[in-house]
Design an enzyme around this catalytic site. Structure first.
Site, mmCIF file in Angstrom:
data_model
loop_
_atom_site.group_PDB
_atom_site.id
_atom_site.type_symbol
_atom_site.label_atom_id
_atom_site.label_comp_id
_atom_site.label_asym_id
_atom_site.label_seq_id
_atom_site.Cartn_x
_atom_site.Cartn_y
_atom_site.Cartn_z
ATOM 1 N N SER A 91 -33.199 25.434 71.194
ATOM 2 C CA SER A 91 -31.811 25.307 70.769
ATOM 3 C C SER A 91 -31.768 24.638 69.400
ATOM 4 O O SER A 91 -32.174 23.490 69.234
ATOM 5 C CB SER A 91 -31.021 24.452 71.761
ATOM 6 O OG SER A 91 -29.792 24.101 71.161
ATOM 7 N N HIS A 143 -31.750 29.916 70.398
ATOM 8 C CA HIS A 143 -30.465 29.609 71.024
ATOM 9 C C HIS A 143 -29.549 28.908 70.020
ATOM 10 O O HIS A 143 -29.938 27.920 69.394
ATOM 11 C CB HIS A 143 -30.723 28.699 72.234
ATOM 12 C CG HIS A 143 -29.522 28.378 73.054
ATOM 13 N ND1 HIS A 143 -29.003 29.238 74.003
ATOM 14 C CD2 HIS A 143 -28.733 27.275 73.085
ATOM 15 C CE1 HIS A 143 -27.947 28.667 74.585
ATOM 16 N NE2 HIS A 143 -27.760 27.480 74.036
ATOM 17 N N ASP A 200 -25.852 27.133 69.464
ATOM 18 C CA ASP A 200 -24.734 26.496 70.153
ATOM 19 C C ASP A 200 -23.521 26.412 69.235
ATOM 20 O O ASP A 200 -23.505 25.646 68.268
ATOM 21 C CB ASP A 200 -25.144 25.090 70.602
ATOM 22 C CG ASP A 200 -26.123 25.139 71.760
ATOM 23 O OD1 ASP A 200 -25.756 25.716 72.804
ATOM 24 O OD2 ASP A 200 -27.244 24.615 71.623
ATOM 25 N N MET A 248 -19.727 25.370 68.800
ATOM 26 C CA MET A 248 -18.762 24.435 69.409
ATOM 27 C C MET A 248 -17.550 24.265 68.506
ATOM 28 O O MET A 248 -17.697 24.201 67.279
ATOM 29 C CB MET A 248 -19.422 23.070 69.615
ATOM 30 C CG MET A 248 -20.710 23.116 70.410
ATOM 31 S SD MET A 248 -21.306 21.453 70.753
ATOM 32 C CE MET A 248 -22.922 21.829 71.461
ATOM 33 N N HIS A 271 -24.461 30.971 72.212
ATOM 34 C CA HIS A 271 -23.732 30.299 73.296
ATOM 35 C C HIS A 271 -22.398 29.797 72.739
ATOM 36 O O HIS A 271 -22.362 28.824 71.988
ATOM 37 C CB HIS A 271 -24.628 29.143 73.804
ATOM 38 C CG HIS A 271 -24.009 28.279 74.850
ATOM 39 N ND1 HIS A 271 -24.607 27.100 75.280
ATOM 40 C CD2 HIS A 271 -22.862 28.398 75.563
ATOM 41 C CE1 HIS A 271 -23.846 26.542 76.201
ATOM 42 N NE2 HIS A 271 -22.786 27.293 76.388
ATOM 43 N N MET A 315 -19.145 27.920 72.891
ATOM 44 C CA MET A 315 -18.371 26.869 73.571
ATOM 45 C C MET A 315 -17.078 26.719 72.796
ATOM 46 O O MET A 315 -16.813 25.686 72.151
ATOM 47 C CB MET A 315 -19.197 25.568 73.594
ATOM 48 C CG MET A 315 -20.368 25.654 74.573
ATOM 49 S SD MET A 315 -21.652 24.420 74.284
ATOM 50 C CE MET A 315 -22.625 25.283 73.052
ATOM 51 N N MET A 366 -25.562 25.482 83.140
ATOM 52 C CA MET A 366 -25.594 24.239 82.360
ATOM 53 C C MET A 366 -26.081 23.120 83.267
ATOM 54 O O MET A 366 -25.483 22.859 84.319
ATOM 55 C CB MET A 366 -24.205 23.880 81.832
ATOM 56 C CG MET A 366 -23.600 24.832 80.802
ATOM 57 S SD MET A 366 -24.601 25.128 79.327
ATOM 58 C CE MET A 366 -24.846 23.464 78.702
ATOM 59 N N ASP A 372 -29.789 25.581 80.677
ATOM 60 C CA ASP A 372 -29.517 24.927 79.392
ATOM 61 C C ASP A 372 -29.119 23.473 79.628
ATOM 62 O O ASP A 372 -28.103 23.206 80.273
ATOM 63 C CB ASP A 372 -28.376 25.678 78.693
ATOM 64 C CG ASP A 372 -28.113 25.195 77.270
ATOM 65 O OD1 ASP A 372 -28.917 24.417 76.732
ATOM 66 O OD2 ASP A 372 -27.080 25.621 76.706
HETATM 67 C C1 DX5 Z 1 -25.347 21.639 74.981
HETATM 68 C C2 DX5 Z 1 -26.041 22.874 74.490
HETATM 69 C C3 DX5 Z 1 -27.515 22.886 74.674
HETATM 70 C C4 DX5 Z 1 -28.233 21.757 73.993
HETATM 71 C C5 DX5 Z 1 -29.367 21.365 74.872
HETATM 72 O O1 DX5 Z 1 -23.980 21.872 74.964
HETATM 73 O O2 DX5 Z 1 -25.523 24.026 75.150
HETATM 74 O O3 DX5 Z 1 -28.037 24.151 74.265
HETATM 75 O O4 DX5 Z 1 -28.767 22.096 72.745
HETATM 76 O O5 DX5 Z 1 -29.971 20.247 74.311
HETATM 77 P P1 DX5 Z 1 -31.119 19.467 75.073
HETATM 78 O O6 DX5 Z 1 -32.248 20.435 75.313
HETATM 79 O O7 DX5 Z 1 -31.477 18.383 74.121
HETATM 80 O O8 DX5 Z 1 -30.532 18.952 76.365
HETATM 81 ZN ZN ZN Z 2 -26.461 25.952 74.673
#
Ligand code: DX5
Ligand code: ZN
Length: 234
Positions: A13, A38, A40, A42, A71, A73, A142, A180
């Site tokens: 990620s 990956h 993220d 947000m 992903h 969010m 998650m 994740d």
């Molecule tokens: C959190 C993300 C994850 C995050 C995971 O909202 O969706 O992808 O990067 O990070 P780690 O592996 O550090 O828990």
């Molecule tokens: Zn993620």
């Protein structure tokens, strides 16, 4: 892909990478043996943090050949699906809570020729995917509350992973089961035993000085992939 015993996918990620050099970080984990990257996304509304949007996905695209596992969010997601598809995202995953019409959102993602994913928050029930399996290429559990990297793994989700593995296998469909949040070599072993076949890891890869060693250590957690471990005792 998509059945127990399928080849393990490791997807670093980028959330835990150095944001001042995202292109170089993407290329570095590709060289280090990552399968997917990956991303993220947000919005500071669906989750309490803000990262990046389609412009950054587009800028990253020439820096790696890895599939971009995106992903979202964000809420709503539908108005931005086209932009992420055109930016070069290969997989686009959404949370059921991000909009009232998950079926339509998955159809929309597939209409761009992209793989469609559904992401389940810790409190989101397995049933939320049961009637849209025909439109899902990926289901992601998650194991932290979305929004931040580096959080502690939520072990109550192991039963959900196992239930989804049974649901996917019973369906006979080609669906990847991703996990994740809080993935380390130790938690990787637990989620793989529960039936996951794709691991997302931020801190456990980008937080280490040697990305290749970190990815190899996570892969070594897979059951049946450690022959040396069994024979080295003598
Ligand atoms: C959190 C993300 C994850 C995050 C995971 O909202 O969706 O992808 O990067 O990070 P780690 O592996 O550090 O828990
Ligand atoms: Zn993620």
């Amino acid at each position: 892909m998509g059945h127990a015993g399928a080849e393990l996918i490791v997807a670093p990620s980028l959330l835990a990478a150095d944001f001042a050099k995202l292109g170089a970080e993407a290329a570095a984990v590709e060289r280090a043996g990552a399968d997917w990257l990956h991303l993220d996304v947000m919005d500071g509304h669906f989750v309490p943090n803000i990262t990046f949007g389609p412009l950054v996905v587009k800028a990253l695209r020439p820096h790696t050949k890895l599939p971009l596992d995106t992903h979202l969010m964000i809420a709503p997601a539908d108005p931005y699906i086209a932009a992420f598809a055109e930016a070069g995202a290969d997989h686009i995953s959404v949370h059921p809570e991000a909009g009232p019409h998950l079926h339509r959102t998955l159809q929309l993602i597939r209409s761009f020729g992209k793989k469609a994913g559904i992401v389940l928050n810790p409190a989101t029930p397995v049933d939320s995917v049961a009637h849209v399996l025909d439109l899902a290429d990926l289901i992601m559990v998650m194991t932290v509350n979305p929004g931040f990297g580096g959080q502690a793994f939520i072990a109550s989700q192991l039963a959900k992973i196992a239930a989804l593995r049974r649901m996917i296998d019973a369906s006979g469909r080609d669906i990847r089961l991703q996990v994740d949040g809080g993935i380390t070599p130790a938690t990787a072993a637990q989620v793989l035993a529960a039936g996951a076949d794709c691991l997302i890891a931020g801190t456990a890869i980008f937080g280490k000085p040697d990305y290749a060693a970190a990815i190899a250590e996570i892969r070594a957690a897979a059951p049946g992939r450690r022959p040396d471990f069994a024979v080295s005792a003598g």
